[in-house]
Design an enzyme around this catalytic site. Structure first.
Site, short mmCIF file in Angstrom:
data_model
loop_
_atom_site.label_atom_id
_atom_site.label_comp_id
_atom_site.label_asym_id
_atom_site.label_seq_id
_atom_site.Cartn_x
_atom_site.Cartn_y
_atom_site.Cartn_z
N CYS A 15 17.76 29.04 46.44
CA CYS A 15 17.02 30.15 45.84
C CYS A 15 15.66 29.72 45.26
O CYS A 15 14.80 30.56 45.01
CB CYS A 15 17.84 30.80 44.74
SG CYS A 15 19.49 31.23 45.27
N HIS A 24 13.85 35.11 39.86
CA HIS A 24 14.84 35.19 40.94
C HIS A 24 15.87 36.26 40.59
O HIS A 24 16.24 36.42 39.42
CB HIS A 24 15.52 33.82 41.11
CG HIS A 24 16.62 33.83 42.11
ND1 HIS A 24 16.44 34.39 43.36
CD2 HIS A 24 17.90 33.39 42.07
CE1 HIS A 24 17.58 34.29 44.04
NE2 HIS A 24 18.48 33.69 43.28
N ASN A 52 21.23 39.43 45.71
CA ASN A 52 20.59 38.11 45.69
C ASN A 52 20.24 37.71 47.13
O ASN A 52 21.13 37.53 47.95
CB ASN A 52 21.57 37.11 45.06
CG ASN A 52 21.05 35.68 45.03
OD1 ASN A 52 20.01 35.37 45.62
ND2 ASN A 52 21.76 34.81 44.35
N1 ACO Z 1 35.27 42.42 41.44
C1 ACO Z 1 36.20 42.46 40.45
N2 ACO Z 1 36.52 41.39 39.72
C2 ACO Z 1 35.89 40.24 40.00
C3 ACO Z 1 34.92 40.13 41.01
C4 ACO Z 1 34.61 41.29 41.74
N3 ACO Z 1 33.69 41.31 42.73
N4 ACO Z 1 34.46 38.87 41.03
C5 ACO Z 1 35.10 38.19 40.08
N5 ACO Z 1 35.99 39.01 39.46
C6 ACO Z 1 36.91 38.70 38.38
C7 ACO Z 1 37.31 37.25 38.38
O1 ACO Z 1 38.36 37.02 39.29
C8 ACO Z 1 37.74 37.06 36.95
O2 ACO Z 1 39.04 37.56 36.79
P1 ACO Z 1 40.13 36.72 35.95
O3 ACO Z 1 39.56 36.69 34.55
O4 ACO Z 1 41.35 37.52 36.11
O5 ACO Z 1 40.17 35.38 36.59
C9 ACO Z 1 36.81 38.00 36.16
O6 ACO Z 1 36.27 38.92 37.14
C10 ACO Z 1 35.67 37.28 35.49
O7 ACO Z 1 35.10 36.35 36.43
P2 ACO Z 1 33.85 35.51 36.08
O8 ACO Z 1 33.50 34.66 37.25
O9 ACO Z 1 34.04 34.86 34.73
O10 ACO Z 1 32.77 36.69 35.92
P3 ACO Z 1 31.30 36.58 35.43
O11 ACO Z 1 31.06 37.54 34.35
O12 ACO Z 1 30.86 35.14 35.23
O13 ACO Z 1 30.50 37.14 36.68
C11 ACO Z 1 29.21 36.32 38.53
C12 ACO Z 1 30.60 36.50 37.94
C13 ACO Z 1 28.62 37.70 38.75
C14 ACO Z 1 29.34 35.59 39.85
C15 ACO Z 1 28.33 35.50 37.55
O14 ACO Z 1 29.02 34.35 37.13
C16 ACO Z 1 27.02 35.09 38.14
O15 ACO Z 1 26.17 35.91 38.39
N6 ACO Z 1 26.81 33.77 38.30
C17 ACO Z 1 25.57 33.25 38.79
C18 ACO Z 1 25.50 33.38 40.27
C19 ACO Z 1 24.16 32.91 40.74
O16 ACO Z 1 23.19 33.03 40.04
N7 ACO Z 1 24.04 32.35 41.93
C20 ACO Z 1 22.72 31.92 42.31
C21 ACO Z 1 22.68 30.98 43.28
S1 ACO Z 1 22.94 31.67 44.86
C22 ACO Z 1 22.30 30.54 46.00
O17 ACO Z 1 21.74 29.53 45.67
C23 ACO Z 1 22.52 30.92 47.44
#
Ligand code: ACO
Length: 328
Positions: free
Chosen positions: A114, A253, A283
């Site tokens: 990214c 980003h 993204n």
């Molecule tokens: N729908 C419903 N529930 C979900 C989903 C979904 N799509 N995805 C995850 N959950 C659940 C998980 O299973 C978890 O459940 P559990 O507590 O029973 O285990 C709960 O939601 C919380 O999961 P977290 O991963 O803690 O959720 P978080 O609030 O951190 O959000 C997210 C997840 C959106 C991925 C976030 O962590 C994020 O945006 N991270 C950064 C990602 C990023 O910036 N990537 C960039 C690089 S990409 C590249 O380089 C190609």
């Protein structure tokens, strides 16, 4: 004295097909409500069958070249940032070089996830400033739908396809005032595609196990991102000899609206000064920043003379930021 490098043309292209959050409700255990509140994404774009990264990149590049008013043969170099090239050989940049008729341009792809567009912009700036080249095309393009595991709700809902491009050339006033890039390979496991390279070449087993698709440790990336977006922005602003209050517009980003809002808050920036299109595109990795920059310019949100910060982070881990005194 050094030459000044600036952005002299911008363009972008996203595919036609829109995939909204309800699509995912039908194929996995998720909801529009979860995706919207946790990420800010409402829909993303997906390429059609038979379409590839170079097709999107070509259209974005053509628009950027037209907006710069140079001819393709005046390009000295083409840099394409992508983690989703058409194939590992040839590079997307060489395909573009041919299709654009950029007969005088050297061409290479770079891989910094990214942050890749900022990495490309940084390389281009050096060549313009030292006088070796006059016009360089920098493209960020991704077709992340091709590396998305549609059985993994933790990643499937996040990604989209698109391309953004900029022509970097010599300018008299303003221009790219600073760039800053960095990496921390110790975090390389947080974002991965295991198979398809020399460590694990493609096999029946790798395909059956979905190992050609991206995996991510979301919460680790989240924490890193919030910290780095602020830190990298501040470093680029200081390198430019400016203070946060001198910044007219912020193009971060687009990975998660919560990351964007947290970093803007840490920088003391009002959200009116921040470009957001994650709701429409998700993204798009290295395409996110150049697409956002192109849209912000076309919508009149970035004007000539504005100090614009672009900042990104991504797999590797990598990060990059720049301060651009807008010259278009
Ligand atoms: N729908 C419903 N529930 C979900 C989903 C979904 N799509 N995805 C995850 N959950 C659940 C998980 O299973 C978890 O459940 P559990 O507590 O029973 O285990 C709960 O939601 C919380 O999961 P977290 O991963 O803690 O959720 P978080 O609030 O951190 O959000 C997210 C997840 C959106 C991925 C976030 O962590 C994020 O945006 N991270 C950064 C990602 C990023 O910036 N990537 C960039 C690089 S990409 C590249 O380089 C190609």
């Amino acid at each position: 004295m050094k030459n000044k490098a600036g952005i002299i043309g911008v363009g972008s292209q996203v595919p036609e097909e829109r995939v909204d959050n309800y699509y995912f409700e039908h194929i996995m255990d998720t909801s529009d409500e979860w995706i919207t509140t946790r990420t800010g994404i409402k829909e993303r774009r997906r390429i059609a069958e038979g379409e590839a990264s170079s097709d999107l990149a070509f259209n974005a590049a053509k628009k950027a070249i037209e907006s710069s008013r140079i001819k393709p043969e005046e390009l000295d170099m083409i840099i394409v940032s992508t983690i989703t090239p058409d194939s590992s050989l040839p590079s997307v940049s060489c395909i573009l070089q041919d299709k654009l008729g950029a007969v005088n341009a050297a061409a290479f792809d770079l891989s910094a996830a990214c942050s890749g567009f900022v990495y490309g912009l940084t390389v281009a700036t050096q060549f313009i400033e030292n006088g070796m080249y006059e016009n360089i095309l920098v493209v960020g393009v991704e077709t992340l739908s091709t590396i998305t595991n549609y059985e993994d709700r933790k990643t499937a809902v996040l990604f989209g396809d698109g391309a953004g491009a900029a022509v970097v050339g010599r300018v008299e006033e303003g221009g790219i005032r600073s760039t800053y890039i960095g990496a921390d390979g110790s975090g390389r496991d947080y974002l991965q595609i295991s198979a398809g390279g020399s460590r694990m070449p493609a096999s029946h087993e790798s395909v059956d196990k979905n190992l050609h698709k991206v995996t991510m440790s979301g919460s680790n990336v989240f924490k890193f991102a919030v910290r780095k977006m602020e830190e990298a922005s501040i470093i680029a602003i200081e390198k430019a000899g400016l203070a946060p209050e001198d910044i007219n517009f912020y193009v971060p980003h687009q990975a998660n609206i919560r990351i964007i809002e947290a970093s803007a808050k840490r920088l003391g920036l009002d959200m009116e000064k921040v470009y957001v299109n994650i709701d429409r595109y998700g993204n798009m990795s290295s395409a996110s920043i150049p697409v956002a920059m192109d849209e912000a310019y076309r919508e009149g949100k970035i004007k000539k003379g504005d100090n614009v910060v672009i900042v990104g982070f991504g797999g590797g881990l990598t990060w990059g930021s720049a301060v651009i005194n807008w010259s278009l």
